[in-house]
Design a protein around this motif. Structure first.
Motif, PDB file in Angstrom:
ATOM      1  N   CYS A 169      24.027  15.591  55.973  1.00 50.90           N
ATOM      2  CA  CYS A 169      23.586  15.580  54.575  1.00 50.90           C
ATOM      3  C   CYS A 169      23.528  14.148  54.039  1.00 50.90           C
ATOM      4  O   CYS A 169      22.547  13.756  53.412  1.00 50.90           O
ATOM      5  N   ALA A 170      24.607  13.403  54.303  1.00 57.52           N
ATOM      6  CA  ALA A 170      24.646  12.030  53.799  1.00 57.52           C
ATOM      7  C   ALA A 170      23.505  11.211  54.396  1.00 57.52           C
ATOM      8  O   ALA A 170      22.786  10.503  53.679  1.00 57.52           O
ATOM      9  N   VAL A 173      20.071  12.149  52.938  1.00 57.51           N
ATOM     10  CA  VAL A 173      19.780  11.559  51.634  1.00 57.51           C
ATOM     11  C   VAL A 173      19.392  10.082  51.803  1.00 57.51           C
ATOM     12  O   VAL A 173      18.453   9.592  51.162  1.00 57.51           O
ATOM     13  N   VAL A 210      28.051  13.806  49.060  1.00 61.44           N
ATOM     14  CA  VAL A 210      26.643  13.584  48.716  1.00 61.44           C
ATOM     15  C   VAL A 210      26.415  13.641  47.203  1.00 61.44           C
ATOM     16  O   VAL A 210      25.511  12.981  46.690  1.00 61.44           O
TER      17      VAL A 210
END
Lengths: 489, 315
Positions: A169-170, A173, A210
């Motif tokens: 997820c990080a 992004v 996040v």
């Protein structure tokens, strides 16, 4: 009668009616406690309500319940629901990257919903990036990748063996920011069979790392009593911003919608209909309320109640129009309603786009025309009204004699009606806005054709051109509206 | 037995809930009144068994115990007897559901050649996973299994089943994405015959029971395999998610029409949902639950045993 106390709903009546309502709610899978609280609260409110003359108490109670349901699910029973754009529903920021986190139980339809949202956003010009953060389900990454290909949206993935959901997820992004053109990042997180600590920890970890701008819960509309448990758990872990209800194209009554809203207070945003990627619609509280109550006796009661609550027959006609069924009877009713409203000319001035018609020919005797048409339809038999094709020469002469007009006027009426019902049919596939546009188009057609006859739409490629024209027209209107909004600011 | 242990632990939550409920609701010595019964009805309804079945159990309690001093043991017995009744259905007398954890006794086996099992259900209930688990269960019972990956619609469904087949070590027949699932079934049947396999399990794409065209497709798959193997499909299993509410009834009804369901696999029973909807399904359509899914692992599928289920509630 004993159960009506001076024209007001008594406790006994309400209790009896609420029993039925409670049963209907439970059969629609509304959570037991929610159904219990809801019926109790509404019953307290309903006692003492004035009974409308035209309704049986049971009908009125269902009507009250319907309105309460609509309100509870975020709607307004007195006005048409106008959904905002997907981007607005999600709350896409003015600039920069908006991060949307999707969560839900296994099999609720998270991955498919991600694909649908990506498609809708892309269509509206907000470039999305999908992030495959479900490292657990076999082939989940594969599925998202395929969906991404289908809608033409990039998908960020990492090797499940050497990564964690938080990392994916990080990095997803970061990737979005690096690309520069991405406006919305959609995180497809893992589901579990049931709510468990491990899953909640994982989601909270992603949430902390996040910091998504919005978190949506994807819930299966067919879920039973358990819907409240999972919705509560997800809301506690993530503070949800919205709910997407999936599999609404089935025959489920969808009581889960009410349960989730009542227990968490999180607004319902979208409904998923079908496996194809265009199957995503805005959530309509009024439709949902009807559906939850729907089925059997309730539906009949509700139908009647709603009609009376709306205090006119327009709704029924619209439904018939939507089905593409429009008979001379409806034509006559519509005429009657217009007659009630006042002179034709003043009414037409109020309808956007029709004003030009009213100003067009100052000598045309519109109101007289309406009266004559009414007389002609009155002179027909019921069978003729329903099947105007049966009207042959001798019937036509009889109708003309009966209504005091010339036979050719009967002919003209039939021709007009045919054109109109054809138009209704072609409109039945359109949404409300398109329908308004089509009516406007028709008005233009009529003013350009002072003979006053509505042309029957030919089934040809021309229809497509008209649609394209309508679309362009709408776009122009939207831009104008936007400009004027800006000016007003 | 290991399976029974798993079954028991999977049902632990259900058991605990029902047991504590009965005890703190029906306190020994109190007089059983309508208020208690209503409260109890609520707890039954929360299991998704539906208003009708819950009312039946409550009516039985009312008949036998209302106005009397509460005897928790006797009340539990009444409830359990009624539950057993509702779950066992009519063919109990024929010995259709004796206590037996051998999966093969639950299946209508084809004595001369591959037994064909068609598996269907709505989207997201866990069909593919259930098939993998069933294949594992049957493989462990000494059967040779061929899988037919008939979900040619959902992205990556074939890959998912292929992955499972690799882990179990059984044969799999696949088709192109969006190809006709009946043709995959056809090739699966041919392959099973060729290998002399004991069991052929046909996966299908998830579909909502209201999608008439897709439901008709199930009929086509049935006809196609029926032409190749006598009496096929010998079993038609409907997978129902334990979180499903009353829509499960509609699913059972419409899938039965299209696919002639002979049994139910109740999946995801290890969550907080109790899967009570199988009770009205059993009552109205007399389709028995044959297997239950109790976890995410490959070994987490157990034979459903109503007697044991109810006895577990009594402990």
């Amino acid at each position: 009668m004993s159960f009506i106390d001076r024209g007001r709903l008594t406790e006994a009546t309400v209790r009896e009616g609420m029993k039925q309502v409670r049963q209907a709610l439970l059969e629609a899978d509304v959570a037991y406690d929610v159904a219990q609280d809801f019926t109790k609260r509404v019953a307290e409110q309903a006692v003492g309500d004035r009974v409308l003359k035209s309704l049986k108490p049971s009908e009125q109670i269902v009507g009250i319940v319907y309105r309460e349901l609509v309100t509870l699910m975020g709607g307004d029973p007195d006005s048409d629901f106008q959904p905002s754009s997907p981007a607005a529903q999600i709350g896409v920021k003015r600039d920069g990257v908006t991060v949307l986190m999707m969560c839900g139980l296994q099999g609720a339809g998270k991955t498919t919903t991600c694909g649908k949202l990506a498609r809708a956003l892309k269509k509206d010009g907000f470039a999305p990036l999908l992030v495959a953060a479900d490292l657990q389900r076999p082939a989940a990454i594969e599925q998202l990748r395929t969906l991404g290909e289908q809608v033409g949206v990039p998908v960020y993935t990492e090797d499940p063996a050497s990564s964690t959901p938080v990392k994916v997820c990080a990095n997803g992004v970061k990737e979005a920011k690096r690309r520069g053109d991405v406006r919305v990042v959609i995180l497809d997180t893992a589901g579990r069979l049931g709510v468990d600590e491990e899953l909640m920890k994982e989601l909270s970890a992603i949430d902390r790392k996040v910091g998504p701008d919005a978190a949506f819960l994807v819930a299966d509309a067919m879920t039973g009593q358990d819907a409240v448990n999972s919705a509560k758990a997800f809301n506690e872990a993530l503070e949800l911003d919205g709910v997407v209800l999936t599999k609404m194209d089935g025959d489920t009554r969808g009581g889960a919608a009410l349960s989730i809203k009542a227990v968490t207070g999180v607004p319902l945003k979208f409904v998923g209909t079908g496996e194809t990627l265009d199957g995503l619609e805005a959530f309509h509280p009024d439709r949902m309320a009807g559906r939850i109550l729907g089925g059997g006796d309730m539906a009949t009661l509700l139908e009647k109640a709603q009609r009376e609550f709306d205090a006119d027959e327009m709704a029924e006609q619209q439904a018939r129009m939507a089905e593409g069924k429009f008979t001379l009877l409806d034509f006559q009713k519509a005429m009657g309603q217009i007659g009630k409203l006042g002179s034709m000319r003043s009414v037409m001035k109020m309808i956007p786009g029709m004003g030009q018609l009213a100003d067009m020919d100052p000598d045309a005797d519109m109101d007289g025309e309406v009266r004559r048409v009414g007389a002609m339809i009155d002179s027909m038999t019921q069978d003729e009204r329903l099947n105007p094709d049966r009207i042959d020469r001798s019937r036509r002469n009889r109708i003309a004699a009966g209504s005091g007009v010339q036979p050719h006027e009967v002919n003209k009426l039939l021709k007009d009606f045919k054109g109109m019902s054809g138009m209704m049919q072609s409109m039945s596939g359109l949404g409300m806005r398109d329908r308004m546009a089509a009516v406007k188009g028709l008005a233009g057609q009529m003013s350009a054709n002072p003979g006053g006859q509505i042309q029957q739409r030919k089934q040809s490629t021309k229809a497509d051109q008209d649609l394209a024209k309508l679309r362009a027209e709408r776009k122009r209107k939207k831009q104008l509206a936007k400009k004027s909004r800006k000016k007003n600011r | 037995m290991a399976l029974f242990e798993k079954f028991k632990s999977g049902l632990q939550k259900t058991r605990q809930v029902l047991n504590t409920d009965v005890r703190d609701l029906f306190k020994a010595g109190a007089i059983l009144d309508e208020e208690m019964l209503e409260e109890f009805e609520g707890r039954l309804i929360r299991s998704d068994m539906g208003v009708e079945a819950a009312d039946e159990i409550v009516a039985e309690l009312r008949k036998q115990h209302l106005g009397r001093t509460v005897d928790p043991q006797a009340i539990a017995e009444t409830v359990n007897a009624k539950l057993r009744d509702l779950l066992s259905g009519e063919d109990r007398a024929e010995g259709g559901e004796e206590e037996n954890a051998d999966p093969l006794t639950r299946l209508n086996l084809n004595p001369d050649g591959p037994t064909v099992i068609l598996v269907s259900g709505v989207n997201g209930v866990g069909k593919t996973t259930s098939i993998a688990k069933l294949a594992k269960l049957l493989t462990d019972a000494g059967q040779s299994v061929v899988l037919s990956a008939g979900d040619t619609f959902r992205a990556a469904a074939v890959e998912q089943l292929t992955m499972w087949a690799g882990r179990i070590g059984c044969e799999i027949v696949t088709g192109e994405a969006n190809s006709d699932p009946a043709s995959v079934a056809h090739r699966g049947a041919a392959r099973a015959k060729e290998l002399g396999a004991d069991v052929l399990i046909l996966d299908t794409a998830g579909r909502l029971q209201t999608q008439t065209n897709l439901m008709n497709e199930l009929g086509k798959i049935r006809r196609v395999v029926g032409k190749q193997i006598d009496g096929a499909p010998h079993e038609s299993l409907l997978v129902i998610d334990a979180t499903t509410g009353q829509n499960g009834l509609s699913q059972a009804e419409k899938f039965s029409e299209a696919a002639g369901c002979t049994g139910i696999v109740l999946s995801k029973l290890d969550g907080s949902a109790k899967g009570g909807v199988v009770i009205p399904i059993r009552r109205r359509m007399s389709i028995p639950v044959k297997f239950v899914g109790l976890g995410e692992g490959l070994g987490d599928l157990a034979v459903f045993e109503p007697e044991k289920f109810v006895r577990a509630l009594e402990i």
